[in-house]
Design a protein around this motif. Sequence first.
Motif, PDB file in Angstrom:
ATOM      1  N   VAL A  47       0.876  -1.164   0.000  1.00  0.00           N
ATOM      2  CA  VAL A  47       0.000   0.000   0.000  1.00  0.00           C
ATOM      3  C   VAL A  47       0.915   1.216   0.000  1.00  0.00           C
ATOM      4  CG1 VAL A  47      -0.270  -0.011   2.545  1.00  0.00           C
ATOM      5  CG2 VAL A  47      -1.976   1.126   1.107  1.00  0.00           C
ATOM      6  N   ARG A  48       0.652   2.169  -0.929  1.00  0.00           N
ATOM      7  CA  ARG A  48       1.604   3.273  -1.073  1.00  0.00           C
ATOM      8  C   ARG A  48       0.902   4.514  -1.568  1.00  0.00           C
ATOM      9  NH1 ARG A  48       0.729   4.504  -5.630  1.00  0.00           N
ATOM     10  NH2 ARG A  48       2.075   6.336  -5.324  1.00  0.00           N
ATOM     11  N   GLY A  49       1.636   5.609  -1.481  1.00  0.00           N
ATOM     12  CA  GLY A  49       1.051   6.905  -1.816  1.00  0.00           C
ATOM     13  C   GLY A  49       0.811   7.646  -0.517  1.00  0.00           C
ATOM     14  N   ALA A  50       1.355   8.853  -0.384  1.00  0.00           N
ATOM     15  CA  ALA A  50       1.347   9.529   0.913  1.00  0.00           C
ATOM     16  C   ALA A  50      -0.033   9.536   1.562  1.00  0.00           C
ATOM     17  CB  ALA A  50       1.848  10.961   0.721  1.00  0.00           C
ATOM     18  N   ASN A  51      -1.056   9.891   0.798  1.00  0.00           N
ATOM     19  CA  ASN A  51      -2.395  10.001   1.391  1.00  0.00           C
ATOM     20  C   ASN A  51      -2.922   8.638   1.835  1.00  0.00           C
ATOM     21  OD1 ASN A  51      -1.792  12.329  -0.250  1.00  0.00           O
ATOM     22  ND2 ASN A  51      -3.891  13.010   0.155  1.00  0.00           N
ATOM     23  N   VAL A  52      -2.723   7.634   1.015  1.00  0.00           N
ATOM     24  CA  VAL A  52      -3.261   6.308   1.329  1.00  0.00           C
ATOM     25  C   VAL A  52      -2.526   5.654   2.490  1.00  0.00           C
ATOM     26  CG1 VAL A  52      -3.238   3.932   0.423  1.00  0.00           C
ATOM     27  CG2 VAL A  52      -4.413   5.727  -0.808  1.00  0.00           C
ATOM     28  N   ALA A  81       7.015   3.253   9.870  1.00  0.00           N
ATOM     29  CA  ALA A  81       7.032   2.354   8.701  1.00  0.00           C
ATOM     30  C   ALA A  81       7.637   3.042   7.483  1.00  0.00           C
ATOM     31  CB  ALA A  81       5.621   1.864   8.397  1.00  0.00           C
ATOM     32  N   ARG A  82       7.366   4.353   7.348  1.00  0.00           N
ATOM     33  CA  ARG A  82       7.985   5.141   6.269  1.00  0.00           C
ATOM     34  C   ARG A  82       8.133   6.564   6.790  1.00  0.00           C
ATOM     35  NH1 ARG A  82       5.783   4.668   0.378  1.00  0.00           N
ATOM     36  NH2 ARG A  82       7.951   5.255  -0.072  1.00  0.00           N
ATOM     37  N   PRO A  83       9.324   7.124   6.791  1.00  0.00           N
ATOM     38  CA  PRO A  83       9.600   8.365   7.526  1.00  0.00           C
ATOM     39  C   PRO A  83       9.318   9.667   6.789  1.00  0.00           C
ATOM     40  CG  PRO A  83      11.636   7.480   6.630  1.00  0.00           C
ATOM     41  CD  PRO A  83      10.558   6.496   6.275  1.00  0.00           C
ATOM     42  N   ARG A 179       8.840   1.913 -10.478  1.00  0.00           N
ATOM     43  CA  ARG A 179       8.049   2.072 -11.687  1.00  0.00           C
ATOM     44  C   ARG A 179       6.567   2.370 -11.395  1.00  0.00           C
ATOM     45  NH1 ARG A 179       7.707  -1.864 -15.078  1.00  0.00           N
ATOM     46  NH2 ARG A 179       8.074  -0.631 -16.978  1.00  0.00           N
ATOM     47  N   GLN A 180       6.311   3.246 -10.443  1.00  0.00           N
ATOM     48  CA  GLN A 180       4.922   3.613 -10.155  1.00  0.00           C
ATOM     49  C   GLN A 180       4.257   4.288 -11.366  1.00  0.00           C
ATOM     50  OE1 GLN A 180       7.504   4.027  -8.043  1.00  0.00           O
ATOM     51  NE2 GLN A 180       6.872   4.276  -5.896  1.00  0.00           N
ATOM     52  N   GLY A 181       5.051   4.987 -12.151  1.00  0.00           N
ATOM     53  CA  GLY A 181       4.470   5.668 -13.306  1.00  0.00           C
ATOM     54  C   GLY A 181       4.046   4.689 -14.375  1.00  0.00           C
ATOM     55  N   ALA A 220       3.241  15.313  -3.562  1.00  0.00           N
ATOM     56  CA  ALA A 220       4.165  15.673  -2.478  1.00  0.00           C
ATOM     57  C   ALA A 220       4.029  14.673  -1.350  1.00  0.00           C
ATOM     58  CB  ALA A 220       3.876  17.081  -1.958  1.00  0.00           C
ATOM     59  N   ASP A 221       5.141  14.415  -0.720  1.00  0.00           N
ATOM     60  CA  ASP A 221       5.134  13.592   0.486  1.00  0.00           C
ATOM     61  C   ASP A 221       5.316  14.444   1.734  1.00  0.00           C
ATOM     62  OD1 ASP A 221       6.098  11.736  -1.854  1.00  0.00           O
ATOM     63  OD2 ASP A 221       5.276  10.434  -0.284  1.00  0.00           O
ATOM     64  N   ARG A 222       6.033  15.524   1.602  1.00  0.00           N
ATOM     65  CA  ARG A 222       6.124  16.471   2.713  1.00  0.00           C
ATOM     66  C   ARG A 222       6.507  17.847   2.153  1.00  0.00           C
ATOM     67  NH1 ARG A 222       9.506  15.784   8.278  1.00  0.00           N
ATOM     68  NH2 ARG A 222       9.122  13.597   7.724  1.00  0.00           N
ATOM     69  N   ALA A 230       9.363  17.578  -0.601  1.00  0.00           N
ATOM     70  CA  ALA A 230       9.874  16.225  -0.815  1.00  0.00           C
ATOM     71  C   ALA A 230       8.847  15.448  -1.608  1.00  0.00           C
ATOM     72  CB  ALA A 230      10.139  15.516   0.512  1.00  0.00           C
ATOM     73  N   ASN A 231       9.298  14.824  -2.651  1.00  0.00           N
ATOM     74  CA  ASN A 231       8.452  13.979  -3.480  1.00  0.00           C
ATOM     75  C   ASN A 231       9.310  12.886  -4.081  1.00  0.00           C
ATOM     76  OD1 ASN A 231       5.686  13.596  -4.543  1.00  0.00           O
ATOM     77  ND2 ASN A 231       6.663  13.935  -6.540  1.00  0.00           N
ATOM     78  N   LYS A 232       8.668  11.969  -4.810  1.00  0.00           N
ATOM     79  CA  LYS A 232       9.389  10.840  -5.390  1.00  0.00           C
ATOM     80  C   LYS A 232      10.686  11.256  -6.065  1.00  0.00           C
ATOM     81  CE  LYS A 232       8.421   7.543  -5.039  1.00  0.00           C
ATOM     82  NZ  LYS A 232       8.923   6.936  -3.785  1.00  0.00           N
ATOM     83  N   VAL A 233      11.712  10.466  -5.819  1.00  0.00           N
ATOM     84  CA  VAL A 233      13.020  10.774  -6.392  1.00  0.00           C
ATOM     85  C   VAL A 233      12.900  10.960  -7.903  1.00  0.00           C
ATOM     86  CG1 VAL A 233      13.672   8.318  -6.645  1.00  0.00           C
ATOM     87  CG2 VAL A 233      15.454  10.089  -6.434  1.00  0.00           C
TER      88      VAL A 233
HETATM   89  C1  LIG Z   1      -0.719  11.324  -3.213  1.00  0.00           C
HETATM   90  S1  LIG Z   1       0.710  10.354  -3.535  1.00  0.00           S
HETATM   91  C2  LIG Z   1       1.970  11.415  -3.020  1.00  0.00           C
HETATM   92  C3  LIG Z   1       3.359  10.837  -3.259  1.00  0.00           C
HETATM   93  O1  LIG Z   1       3.559   9.536  -2.664  1.00  0.00           O
HETATM   94  C4  LIG Z   1       4.346   8.729  -3.578  1.00  0.00           C
HETATM   95  O2  LIG Z   1       5.392   8.033  -2.947  1.00  0.00           O
HETATM   96  P1  LIG Z   1       5.377   6.404  -2.827  1.00  0.00           P
HETATM   97  O3  LIG Z   1       4.958   5.840  -4.158  1.00  0.00           O
HETATM   98  O4  LIG Z   1       6.805   6.081  -2.446  1.00  0.00           O
HETATM   99  O5  LIG Z   1       4.405   6.102  -1.708  1.00  0.00           O
HETATM  100  C5  LIG Z   1       4.913   9.721  -4.560  1.00  0.00           C
HETATM  101  O6  LIG Z   1       6.044  10.418  -4.046  1.00  0.00           O
HETATM  102  C6  LIG Z   1       3.714  10.644  -4.718  1.00  0.00           C
HETATM  103  O7  LIG Z   1       4.006  11.840  -5.383  1.00  0.00           O
END
Ligand SMILES: CSC[C@H]1O[C@H](OP(=O)(O)O)[C@H](O)[C@@H]1O
Length: 325
Positions: A47-52, A81-83, A179-181, A220-222, A230-233
């Motif tokens: 499960v991933r994505g800042a909001n989720v 779990a993820r900082p 490869r989330q994209g 954005a993640d933060r 801060a967002n995905k590398v």
């Molecule tokens: C609303 S998603 C925001 C953000 O979260 C993603 O990170 P990850 O796939 O490592 O959970 C990505 O940085 C998105 O831009």
Amino acid sequence: MSALPASVGWTGDAVRIIDQRLLPGQLSVRDLATVDEVVDAIATLAVRGANVIGSAGALGFVLGVRAGLDADDTAARLIAARPTAVNLRVAVGLALDAYHAGRDPLGVALGLLTADDEQTRRIGELGRDELAGARVILTHCNTGRLATTGWGTALGVAYAIHESGRPLTVLATETRPLRQGARLTAWELAASGIDVELLVDSAAAAALGTGRVDAVIVGADRIAANGDTANKVGTRSLAVAAAREGVPFYVAATLNAIDPSTASGADIEIEERSADEVLDTPIEGVRVWNPAFDVTPAELITGIITEAGILRAPYSDSIAKAVQA
Ligand SMILES: CSC[C@H]1O[C@H](OP(=O)(O)O)[C@H](O)[C@@H]1O
């Protein structure tokens, strides 16, 4: 895409997720019945994505206190779990506060799911209007229906433009190493009928140099108090290239991605992940640096699209006003 199950939900005694590691080849729904399972699912990006992950963390907290586990320890484990994504800390913190106040944390957690849906819809609408003339947007990673409990942050803007009937092409970067994209964004946009073109991350600067991209929009993640994000590398590289080519660069995020206690990007802890995400087979004598995120300096950001409006430079002022409202 309306057939896509919820990115995260509650069954009554478990946290239900889509295992995003298996997409797009396999749509696998999993019920997580323990805090350990939720922590592992967040840490492994099932499960991933800042909001989720914020929503999953808050629901995981409910599992913990219902199992009689120490509330503060459970919250700490979930947050660790993820900082980087502050959404996780904010959401779990809200559930913990409710618990200590004698309120049911499940109500808070379920409320977050609904709020995220409403907030991301507003972000989409505001972004649609801000990018009134945009026909081609470039985005990074995945910020849509899998990363939120709505239609997404940056991808929410794409959905809103598409819903308005305006023609739109989305250039989606592959987003190595996970490869989330390619696996998630391209898949969900195509399934929604949105024209999507996938490119490898290293082609993004060239795409921006062609003049065909009207705007870059990322999640954005933060977001720090000064607007550093801060967002995905790979996001920083996009911002630098966009600045070079004169392409507007937007961040789209819910307000709970803003951390006023983080003064600047230098204060954001960047998650580093394992070498095996980059190298299938270890190579003797080769080290791997695998940061999950990078920081885009505020001066490279045209605007931050939030449910409360579009924040503009000077971000220290606009962010302070937004979080106080
Ligand atoms: C609303 S998603 C925001 C953000 O979260 C993603 O990170 P990850 O796939 O490592 O959970 C990505 O940085 C998105 O831009």
